[in-house]
Design a protein around this motif. Structure first.
Motif, PDB file in Angstrom:
ATOM      1  N   LEU A 169      81.369  -9.463 -30.671  1.00  0.00           N
ATOM      2  CA  LEU A 169      81.421 -10.630 -29.784  1.00  0.00           C
ATOM      3  C   LEU A 169      82.824 -11.194 -29.591  1.00  0.00           C
ATOM      4  CD1 LEU A 169      78.250 -12.553 -31.042  1.00  0.00           C
ATOM      5  CD2 LEU A 169      78.478 -11.152 -28.978  1.00  0.00           C
ATOM      6  N   GLY A 170      83.762 -10.801 -30.429  1.00  0.00           N
ATOM      7  CA  GLY A 170      85.112 -11.337 -30.313  1.00  0.00           C
ATOM      8  C   GLY A 170      86.126 -10.422 -30.954  1.00  0.00           C
ATOM      9  N   HIS A 171      87.393 -10.786 -30.800  1.00  0.00           N
ATOM     10  CA  HIS A 171      88.479  -9.951 -31.323  1.00  0.00           C
ATOM     11  C   HIS A 171      88.747 -10.246 -32.794  1.00  0.00           C
ATOM     12  CE1 HIS A 171      92.220  -7.809 -31.747  1.00  0.00           C
ATOM     13  NE2 HIS A 171      92.854  -8.924 -32.068  1.00  0.00           N
ATOM     14  N   TYR A 172      88.537  -9.230 -33.612  1.00  0.00           N
ATOM     15  CA  TYR A 172      88.891  -9.263 -35.034  1.00  0.00           C
ATOM     16  C   TYR A 172      89.786  -8.058 -35.303  1.00  0.00           C
ATOM     17  CZ  TYR A 172      84.981 -12.554 -35.626  1.00  0.00           C
ATOM     18  OH  TYR A 172      84.130 -13.629 -35.531  1.00  0.00           O
ATOM     19  N   GLY A 173      90.759  -8.228 -36.192  1.00  0.00           N
ATOM     20  CA  GLY A 173      91.714  -7.158 -36.407  1.00  0.00           C
ATOM     21  C   GLY A 173      91.441  -6.298 -37.617  1.00  0.00           C
ATOM     22  N   GLN A 174      90.168  -6.191 -38.001  1.00  0.00           N
ATOM     23  CA  GLN A 174      89.851  -5.507 -39.258  1.00  0.00           C
ATOM     24  C   GLN A 174      90.178  -4.022 -39.224  1.00  0.00           C
ATOM     25  OE1 GLN A 174      87.692  -6.353 -36.997  1.00  0.00           O
ATOM     26  NE2 GLN A 174      85.819  -5.163 -37.019  1.00  0.00           N
ATOM     27  N   LEU A 195      85.819 -15.724 -28.024  1.00  0.00           N
ATOM     28  CA  LEU A 195      84.939 -16.363 -28.997  1.00  0.00           C
ATOM     29  C   LEU A 195      85.508 -16.260 -30.408  1.00  0.00           C
ATOM     30  CD1 LEU A 195      81.407 -15.344 -27.661  1.00  0.00           C
ATOM     31  CD2 LEU A 195      82.700 -17.443 -27.266  1.00  0.00           C
ATOM     32  N   ALA A 196      86.298 -15.223 -30.652  1.00  0.00           N
ATOM     33  CA  ALA A 196      87.036 -15.108 -31.905  1.00  0.00           C
ATOM     34  C   ALA A 196      88.531 -15.087 -31.503  1.00  0.00           C
ATOM     35  CB  ALA A 196      86.624 -13.862 -32.678  1.00  0.00           C
ATOM     36  N   ASN A 197      89.345 -14.296 -32.182  1.00  0.00           N
ATOM     37  CA  ASN A 197      90.799 -14.216 -31.936  1.00  0.00           C
ATOM     38  C   ASN A 197      91.522 -15.430 -32.490  1.00  0.00           C
ATOM     39  OD1 ASN A 197      93.099 -12.805 -30.910  1.00  0.00           O
ATOM     40  ND2 ASN A 197      93.184 -14.233 -29.195  1.00  0.00           N
ATOM     41  N   THR A 198      90.979 -16.631 -32.281  1.00  0.00           N
ATOM     42  CA  THR A 198      91.525 -17.848 -32.877  1.00  0.00           C
ATOM     43  C   THR A 198      90.385 -18.658 -33.500  1.00  0.00           C
ATOM     44  OG1 THR A 198      91.227 -19.132 -30.851  1.00  0.00           O
ATOM     45  CG2 THR A 198      93.365 -18.038 -31.158  1.00  0.00           C
ATOM     46  N   LEU A 199      90.719 -19.445 -34.514  1.00  0.00           N
ATOM     47  CA  LEU A 199      89.767 -20.407 -35.050  1.00  0.00           C
ATOM     48  C   LEU A 199      89.669 -21.579 -34.078  1.00  0.00           C
ATOM     49  CD1 LEU A 199      90.937 -20.547 -38.792  1.00  0.00           C
ATOM     50  CD2 LEU A 199      89.096 -19.178 -37.822  1.00  0.00           C
ATOM     51  N   LYS A 200      88.513 -22.227 -34.024  1.00  0.00           N
ATOM     52  CA  LYS A 200      88.317 -23.372 -33.153  1.00  0.00           C
ATOM     53  C   LYS A 200      88.269 -24.648 -33.990  1.00  0.00           C
ATOM     54  CE  LYS A 200      87.490 -19.859 -30.488  1.00  0.00           C
ATOM     55  NZ  LYS A 200      88.614 -19.142 -29.888  1.00  0.00           N
ATOM     56  N   LEU A 201      89.074 -25.628 -33.639  1.00  0.00           N
ATOM     57  CA  LEU A 201      89.109 -26.893 -34.355  1.00  0.00           C
ATOM     58  C   LEU A 201      88.098 -27.840 -33.725  1.00  0.00           C
ATOM     59  CD1 LEU A 201      92.976 -27.304 -34.807  1.00  0.00           C
ATOM     60  CD2 LEU A 201      91.308 -26.288 -36.382  1.00  0.00           C
TER      61      LEU A 201
END
Length: 250
Positions: A169-174, A195-201
């Motif tokens: 669902l989103g970008h993860y660099g694993q 939806l990922a790539n960055t954390l949401k505050l």
């Protein structure tokens, strides 16, 4: 003094000039189209979430799934969920250093939660722009799961993807040797990007905020979309992997 002409250029933030008319007194009337900005946001119909929705007829298989369902159930029963708009893309900065929501840009990381509170309120005050709340974020997760199930995704798989392993669902660099943050709009999932790539505050209360979802260097099963980390300090700390989750009133 010798008469002459001066060429002036006008730019309008958050809109597009569609018509210019020179009036009899020499002034210029500009017509500005602000619809483009609204195209960058998606309506979240939180008020239409129901305990009778098919996706809610599900027995959680994990602690995280149970947490999401419990919060959603509480929010729906309260009758206080209201529709709102959330951005289609992560925020980025334009050439003048102002927030924008467009694809193909570096996410606007590097700000603190305290700064995001101010940035959000100044973004579009006429539409009540602000940092989204805990209930709004969980309502978005519910809308996402509901949308996935309605599109044909198996109910158990939809809950698992949102709550336990969001790698699709989103970008993860694993799987990358040197994971890097990617440009906005690079990963589309069910009508939403980034939806990922960055954390949401997220706003939780006067003395709390939260980091939700996962960033580009985290693992999708350790930091799925539904992860919600409460923070009771560090309001002025700048984060190089996080952006504010800005929403608009309907």
């Amino acid at each position: 003094m010798k008469a002459g002409t001066v060429e002036l250029e006008f730019k309008v933030k958050g809109g597009r000039i569609t018509k210019a008319e020179v009036l009899e007194d020499g002034s210029c009337k500009l017509v500005v189209d602000v619809a483009r900005r609204m195209d960058e946001f998606v309506l979240i119909k939180a008020s239409e979430l129901s305990l009778q929705d098919d996706f809610m007829d599900y027995e959680p298989k994990s602690r995280q799934e149970a947490e999401v369902k419990n919060v959603l159930t509480e929010a729906i029963k309260s009758g206080e969920l209201e529709d709102f708009y959330r951005p289609k893309y992560d925020p980025s900065m334009d050439e003048d250093g102002d927030i924008q929501f467009v694809p193909g840009k570096k996410p606007a990381v590097g700000f603190s939660f305290a700064e995001w509170l101010e940035i959000a309120e100044e973004f579009w005050p006429e539409r009540g722009s602000r940092i989204g709340t805990k209930w709004e974020y969980y309502a978005f997760l519910g809308v996402l799961i509901k949308k996935m199930v309605e599109s044909g995704v198996d109910k158990e798989r939809a809950w698992h993807m949102v709550c336990d392993d969001s790698g699709n669902l989103g970008h993860y660099g694993q799987f990358e040797e040197n994971p890097k943050i990617i440009e906005t709009g690079s990963h589309l999932s069910y009508g939403f990007c980034d939806l990922a790539n960055t954390l949401k505050l997220i706003s939780v209360g006067p003395y709390e905020y939260a980091k939700a979802s996962g960033s580009y260097f985290r693992l999708p099963y350790c930091a799925p979309l539904a992860i919600f980390r409460i923070q009771k300090s560090g309001f002025e700390e700048k984060y190089d992997d996080s952006v504010g989750w800005i929403v608009l009133e309907r």
